[in-house]
Design a protein around this motif. Structure first.
Motif, PDB file in Angstrom:
ATOM      1  N   ARG A 242      51.964  57.497  44.730  1.00  0.00           N
ATOM      2  CA  ARG A 242      51.072  58.497  45.302  1.00  0.00           C
ATOM      3  C   ARG A 242      50.045  58.974  44.267  1.00  0.00           C
ATOM      4  NH1 ARG A 242      54.715  61.672  47.015  1.00  0.00           N
ATOM      5  NH2 ARG A 242      54.722  63.141  45.292  1.00  0.00           N
TER       6      ARG A 242
ATOM      7  N   THR B 119      45.928  71.016  43.931  1.00  0.00           N
ATOM      8  CA  THR B 119      46.513  69.975  44.770  1.00  0.00           C
ATOM      9  C   THR B 119      48.007  69.854  44.498  1.00  0.00           C
ATOM     10  OG1 THR B 119      46.431  67.612  45.340  1.00  0.00           O
ATOM     11  CG2 THR B 119      45.989  68.190  43.055  1.00  0.00           C
TER      12      THR B 119
ATOM     13  N   ALA C 275      45.763  58.509  44.070  1.00  0.00           N
ATOM     14  CA  ALA C 275      44.904  59.696  44.065  1.00  0.00           C
ATOM     15  C   ALA C 275      43.621  59.421  43.286  1.00  0.00           C
ATOM     16  CB  ALA C 275      45.645  60.877  43.458  1.00  0.00           C
ATOM     17  N   ARG C 276      42.596  60.131  43.624  1.00  0.00           N
ATOM     18  CA  ARG C 276      41.319  59.999  42.935  1.00  0.00           C
ATOM     19  C   ARG C 276      40.874  61.365  42.411  1.00  0.00           C
ATOM     20  NH1 ARG C 276      42.792  55.722  43.181  1.00  0.00           N
ATOM     21  NH2 ARG C 276      41.792  53.783  43.907  1.00  0.00           N
TER      22      ARG C 276
ATOM     23  N   LEU D  95      41.850  63.141  39.862  1.00  0.00           N
ATOM     24  CA  LEU D  95      42.976  64.038  39.576  1.00  0.00           C
ATOM     25  C   LEU D  95      42.880  64.539  38.137  1.00  0.00           C
ATOM     26  CD1 LEU D  95      45.602  65.206  40.787  1.00  0.00           C
ATOM     27  CD2 LEU D  95      46.796  63.202  39.892  1.00  0.00           C
TER      28      LEU D  95
ATOM     29  N   VAL E  93      49.415  66.796  45.080  1.00  0.00           N
ATOM     30  CA  VAL E  93      49.608  65.345  45.100  1.00  0.00           C
ATOM     31  C   VAL E  93      50.516  64.876  43.963  1.00  0.00           C
ATOM     32  CG1 VAL E  93      47.577  64.770  43.685  1.00  0.00           C
ATOM     33  CG2 VAL E  93      48.407  63.142  45.393  1.00  0.00           C
TER      34      VAL E  93
ATOM     35  N   GLN F 291      42.466  68.311  42.178  1.00  0.00           N
ATOM     36  CA  GLN F 291      41.835  67.106  42.712  1.00  0.00           C
ATOM     37  C   GLN F 291      40.457  67.489  43.228  1.00  0.00           C
ATOM     38  OE1 GLN F 291      43.994  65.031  45.818  1.00  0.00           O
ATOM     39  NE2 GLN F 291      43.177  63.056  45.127  1.00  0.00           N
TER      40      GLN F 291
END
Length: 227
Positions: A185, A168, A189-190, A192, A170, A163
């Motif tokens: 989730r 990450t 996320a941004r 990714l 996430v 990420q």
């Protein structure tokens, strides 16, 4: 609401008919996930199929591998009942195994070997469960017998989630996570990225224990035990 929308887009994309690889790639785009590869395909062209062995982080692992090429999988029986993903797994001729009934394991290994002999590539996660970060768990050996029986090459693959360019967790699907919670989730996320590193193939030689150790060492970027 944005996470719900993107999660719904993922489900809709995967449920559509058509080329599964293209739909998997579209699903990653719907979630805003970039697929980063080293340019190699996991399978070895020609001859029997390839046993693709990878570390296991998330349900996204399956989508990412399908976006690269049409493979089938060895997966736990529970996935067959998952919404969307269960249907997807059945359509790619997944071999389902009951992790709690060891007596069924030889049948599953034989089914994998049959697909390899027929030229189908099979992706497996020998850790048998997901891990949020390296080094993960030991590679279970049984599935490597399928490669030996089919004389099929083994291709180690490393899956890494980033990420904003940094490792990450996430995307990790572990513990008491529910599928809907995990999808939400990931959808929130941004920036990714799923990084797929494909390593040199291992020949089907030796025994399944040594193959499991070599494959795990390649996935982790380490020397095999005892070397």
């Amino acid at each position: 609401m944005e996470a719900v929308r993107r999660g719904a887009a993922l489900a809709e994309t995967l449920a559509r008919r058509g080329d599964i690889g293209n739909r998997a790639a579209e699903a990653l785009r719907a979630l805003g996930i970039r697929l980063d590869t080293d340019g190699e395909r996991p399978s070895v062209p020609g001859g029997p199929g390839t046993l693709i062995v990878a570390n296991h982080v998330s349900w996204l692992d399956i989508v990412g591998l399908l976006a690269l090429e049409p493979v089938t999988f060895l997966a736990k029986r529970e996935i067959a009942r998952w919404p969307v993903f269960g249907s997807l797994a059945r359509r790619v001729d997944t071999v389902f195994v009951d992790r709690w009934a060891l007596r069924t394991l030889p049948e599953a290994v034989a089914a994998v070997a049959e697909r390899l002999r027929a030229g189908r590539s099979v992706a497996v996660f020998p850790e048998a469960t997901t891990w949020c970060s390296p080094p993960g768990g030991p590679f279970r050996r049984a599935v490597f017998q399928a490669a030996l029986d089919a004389r099929a090459p083994i291709r180690p693959v490393t899956l890494t989630y980033l990420q904003r360019g940094e490792p990450t967790t996430v995307a990790a699907f572990v513990g008491d996570d529910g599928l809907a919670t995990s999808v939400g989730r990931v959808a929130r996320a941004r920036e990714l990225t799923l990084r797929v590193d494909v390593h040199p193939a291992l020949p089907p030689q030796g025994d399944r224990r040594s193959l499991a150790e070599q494959a795990r060492a390649a996935v982790l970027g380490r020397e095999p035990a005892g070397v």
